[in-house]
Every structure is written in C-alpha cells, then in structure tokens.
Design a protein around this motif. Structure first.
Motif, mmCIF file in Angstrom:
data_model
loop_
_atom_site.group_PDB
_atom_site.id
_atom_site.type_symbol
_atom_site.label_atom_id
_atom_site.label_comp_id
_atom_site.label_asym_id
_atom_site.label_seq_id
_atom_site.Cartn_x
_atom_site.Cartn_y
_atom_site.Cartn_z
ATOM 1 N N TRP A 101 0.800 -1.207 0.000
ATOM 2 C CA TRP A 101 0.000 0.000 0.000
ATOM 3 C C TRP A 101 0.843 1.271 0.000
ATOM 4 C CZ3 TRP A 101 -4.420 -1.320 -1.703
ATOM 5 C CH2 TRP A 101 -4.966 -2.548 -1.357
ATOM 6 N N GLY A 102 2.052 1.155 -0.564
ATOM 7 C CA GLY A 102 2.865 2.345 -0.755
ATOM 8 C C GLY A 102 2.521 2.997 -2.080
ATOM 9 N N PHE A 103 3.127 4.133 -2.340
ATOM 10 C CA PHE A 103 2.832 4.854 -3.578
ATOM 11 C C PHE A 103 3.703 4.397 -4.741
ATOM 12 C CE2 PHE A 103 0.885 7.784 -0.570
ATOM 13 C CZ PHE A 103 -0.263 8.146 -1.248
ATOM 14 N N LYS A 104 4.722 3.579 -4.451
ATOM 15 C CA LYS A 104 5.610 3.129 -5.520
ATOM 16 C C LYS A 104 5.556 1.623 -5.672
ATOM 17 C CE LYS A 104 8.978 6.629 -6.620
ATOM 18 N NZ LYS A 104 10.375 6.858 -7.013
ATOM 19 N N PHE A 105 5.543 1.186 -6.920
ATOM 20 C CA PHE A 105 5.539 -0.233 -7.268
ATOM 21 C C PHE A 105 6.629 -0.437 -8.307
ATOM 22 C CE2 PHE A 105 4.050 -3.556 -10.228
ATOM 23 C CZ PHE A 105 4.008 -4.639 -9.355
ATOM 24 N N TRP A 106 7.625 -1.249 -7.962
ATOM 25 C CA TRP A 106 8.791 -1.453 -8.839
ATOM 26 C C TRP A 106 9.440 -0.104 -9.194
ATOM 27 C CZ3 TRP A 106 6.801 -5.531 -12.940
ATOM 28 C CH2 TRP A 106 6.632 -6.755 -12.293
ATOM 29 N N GLY A 107 9.468 0.801 -8.226
ATOM 30 C CA GLY A 107 10.106 2.103 -8.440
ATOM 31 C C GLY A 107 9.278 3.092 -9.233
ATOM 32 N N MET A 108 7.986 2.784 -9.472
ATOM 33 C CA MET A 108 7.134 3.667 -10.270
ATOM 34 C C MET A 108 5.972 4.176 -9.428
ATOM 35 S SD MET A 108 6.899 1.544 -13.887
ATOM 36 C CE MET A 108 6.289 0.046 -13.073
ATOM 37 N N ASN A 109 5.720 5.491 -9.491
ATOM 38 C CA ASN A 109 4.538 6.027 -8.825
ATOM 39 C C ASN A 109 3.318 5.840 -9.730
ATOM 40 O OD1 ASN A 109 4.868 7.958 -10.785
ATOM 41 N ND2 ASN A 109 5.064 9.677 -9.400
ATOM 42 N N TYR A 110 2.160 6.306 -9.264
ATOM 43 C CA TYR A 110 0.924 6.060 -10.016
ATOM 44 C C TYR A 110 0.926 6.670 -11.425
ATOM 45 C CZ TYR A 110 -1.507 3.915 -6.066
ATOM 46 O OH TYR A 110 -1.887 3.065 -5.065
ATOM 47 N N PRO A 111 1.333 7.937 -11.620
ATOM 48 C CA PRO A 111 1.331 8.478 -12.981
ATOM 49 C C PRO A 111 2.199 7.678 -13.962
ATOM 50 C CG PRO A 111 1.480 10.264 -11.409
ATOM 51 C CD PRO A 111 1.627 8.993 -10.624
ATOM 52 N N LEU A 112 3.389 7.252 -13.519
ATOM 53 C CA LEU A 112 4.258 6.481 -14.397
ATOM 54 C C LEU A 112 3.653 5.115 -14.691
ATOM 55 C CD1 LEU A 112 6.819 6.199 -15.998
ATOM 56 C CD2 LEU A 112 8.044 5.571 -13.909
#
Length: 345
Positions: free
Chosen positions: A192-203
């Motif tokens: 539940w963090g804002f980054k997934f595999w070093g990518m935020n939601y816009p990316l």
C-alpha cells in the motif's frame, strides 16, 4: 421521392459542396438545383431531446438516492434497517442488476434502434453491479486487504455482459474497472505504498495506457468478439496515457509530497518534454492519417502541456497582467493558425 431531412448547418454544408462541384463543372446547374430541392429542413430534434431526457432521468435517480439519505424521516427509517446483514444488500443489488440487464437485453432485441433507453438500462445495471460487489466485499471480510479480487470479478462481469449485449458503454465500465484493479493490485503488492517497482501512479498508468492502446490497435481487431469495441479501447487507452503523462510532467516519479516540494520544476523538465513530444506526434499523426481521435486528443494535450509549463515557469516570476496578456496573445495565434487551416480545408 422521399426528401432528406437536414438541419440548418447540414444544409449549408451540402449546398456549399454542390456549389463547389457546379463551379468545377462536375455537376450541371439543373442537377445541382434538383439535389437542393431534395433537401428538407429537419423538424424538432427529437433524438437530442431523448438523449437529454435520459440523462436527466438518470441524474434525477441519483439525486433521489441522495435525498433518501438527507431526508430526516427517511434517514430514521434507514437507521432502523442499519443492522440488516450486508448479504441482503448484496443480493438485493445483484437482483436489481440482473433485472436491469434483462430489461436492457429485451429492449435491445425488440428495439435495437432505441440506443438511449438501452444504454440507460445498461448504466443502471452497471451501477447496481458495482454496489453488489461492494457489499460482497463487506460480506467476505471487510478487513481483508486483498479485496482487489473483487475488482477483477467486476471486470469479468462487465466484459461478459459487454460482449453478450454488444454494449460499448459497459465496455467503458470494463476498462475503468480494469484501471481500478491495476491501481489497487499494484498498491497491494507494494504494501500500500505509492511506488511499485520504483514507479509512482502516474508512471504506472502511463505504461498501462500504452499497453491498452497497443492492445486496441494490434490485438483487439483479431478477436472477433472484441473487435466492435476497438475504437472505444483506443480512445480510453489514449486518455489513460495522456492524462497520466500530463500528471507525470507535473509531479515526476515522486511519491512523497515533501520530496516533490523540495525539487525545482526544471529538474523534472524531461517528463514535460516527453509529454509535449508525444502529444505533438499524436496530433501530427492524426492530421496525416485523418485519425480524428488521435488528432484531437494529441492537440488538446499538446496545448495543455504547453500551458502547464508556462504556468510552472512563469507564474512566480512574472507580473500577473503580463502573464495573462501573454496567454491571451498565444491563444489568439492558436486561433489564427486553426482558422487558416480550416479555411484551406
């Protein structure tokens, strides 16, 4: 001979075309006059009235539900049923959704030309489905984190119904549900963090939109049952991509507000440059291939990206009068440019 019903704008366009063909000696004056006589002014716009009426009906339905909870008498009545098990609401909305879908399917089979009423029934069914799945989540376990499977269930339901009912509106719900599932699933796997595999939601959604657009262009036309939704997927995929890329140009690949606040906008200028480049390329591609969707979306986001950069770099460094004067002048030049293209066409 039955005459062609046209409105005022359509008549002007047709008469302008006939006049051009007559001047180029592609049509005789007699034939041109004969074709003009075959035009008849369209009466009242009943189709437009039907569309607005169904929109108002749906909006009124939503307001009635809101009013239900704001009315003191009714709210007291609702509180008496507060202890009603969630499974009852789940099954109730499920039955309501089935009813709307059956009515929509029956109405579409009997009156396939009544698009507005058919789509309104589908929309009501889609909302009921979402409510039913929401209560299903409460029934299973409201504390269970991996509730993203419920979004996956809604995708399957919407997709199957879209194909069975040939409803583009339900296909839009499918793609929206797919986006929600993608956001929650990646958030779940990133604790539940804002980054997934070093990518935020816009990316993440920039990549998601590109994949959806690619699917719409290269794969969907080859699947017979999904080919009728190809244009819808293409539009939604481009919107996912361009909206996410525009947000990426503002926030960069940052997930922490404090870190983002501490950087200067020029440090993430490359995202803005990428957004301007892709939107401009999309607009040029659309103009060359006469793809109006990509042309319009590309042009809108090209202007939006330009003025976003304009605000970012000049808002704090320029007198407000000069700032808005420059915007006015720039829009005037854009209008002149668009007008010159329109005149050439």
């Amino acid at each position: 001979m039955k005459k062609l019903d046209v409105n005022k704008t359509e008549r002007e366009i047709i008469e302008q075309a006939l006049g051009h063909w007559e001047s180029e000696q592609l049509l005789t004056k007699e034939k041109s006059d004969e074709l003009k006589e075959n035009l008849d002014d369209k009466g009242f716009e009943w189709g437009m009235l039907a569309r607005y009426a169904f929109w108002i009906a749906l909006a009124s339905l939503i307001f009635s539900v809101v009013s239900l909870f704001s009315d003191s008498y009714l709210s007291d009545l609702v509180e008496k049923f507060y202890e009603t098990p969630n499974v009852v609401f789940c099954l109730g909305f499920a039955c309501l959704a089935i009813l709307f879908y059956l009515l929509g399917f029956r109405n579409k089979a009997k009156n396939p030309d009544k698009n507005f009423s058919n789509e309104t029934l589908m929309l009501a069914g889609a909302f009921s489905t979402a409510a039913s799945i929401g209560f299903l989540g409460q029934v299973l376990d409201r504390n269970e984190n991996h509730f993203t499977l419920l979004f996956l269930l809604s995708i399957i339901i919407y997709a199957v119904l879209s194909i069975k009912l040939s409803s583009k509106l339900l296909w839009v719900f499918t793609l929206v549900a797919l986006g929600i599932w993608f956001a929650t699933e990646t958030a779940y796997h990133s604790n539940w963090g804002f980054k997934f595999w070093g990518m935020n939601y816009p990316l993440r959604f920039t990549i998601f939109g590109l994949l959806l657009t690619g699917f719409a262009i290269f794969i969907q036309p080859r699947i017979k049952s999904l080919s009728i939704f190809q244009s819808t997927s293409y539009v939604v995929g481009l919107l996912y991509t361009m909206i996410a890329l525009w947000m990426l140009s503002i926030f960069g690949n940052y997930s922490d507000f404090d870190k983002w606040s501490s950087v200067r906008q020029y440090e993430i200028f490359y995202w803005g440059l990428l957004g301007i480049g892709i939107s401009l390329g999309l607009a040029i591609y659309g103009m060359k291939t006469k793809d109006h969707v990509s042309r319009d979306i590309g042009f809108v986001f090209f202007i939006l990206n330009l003025y976003t950069r304009f605000v970012e770099y000049l808002w704090d460094n320029m007198n407000r009068t000069i700032f808005f004067l420059l915007i006015a002048i720039s829009f005037w030049f854009v209008g002149r440019w668009a007008e010159s293209i329109w005149k050439k066409k």
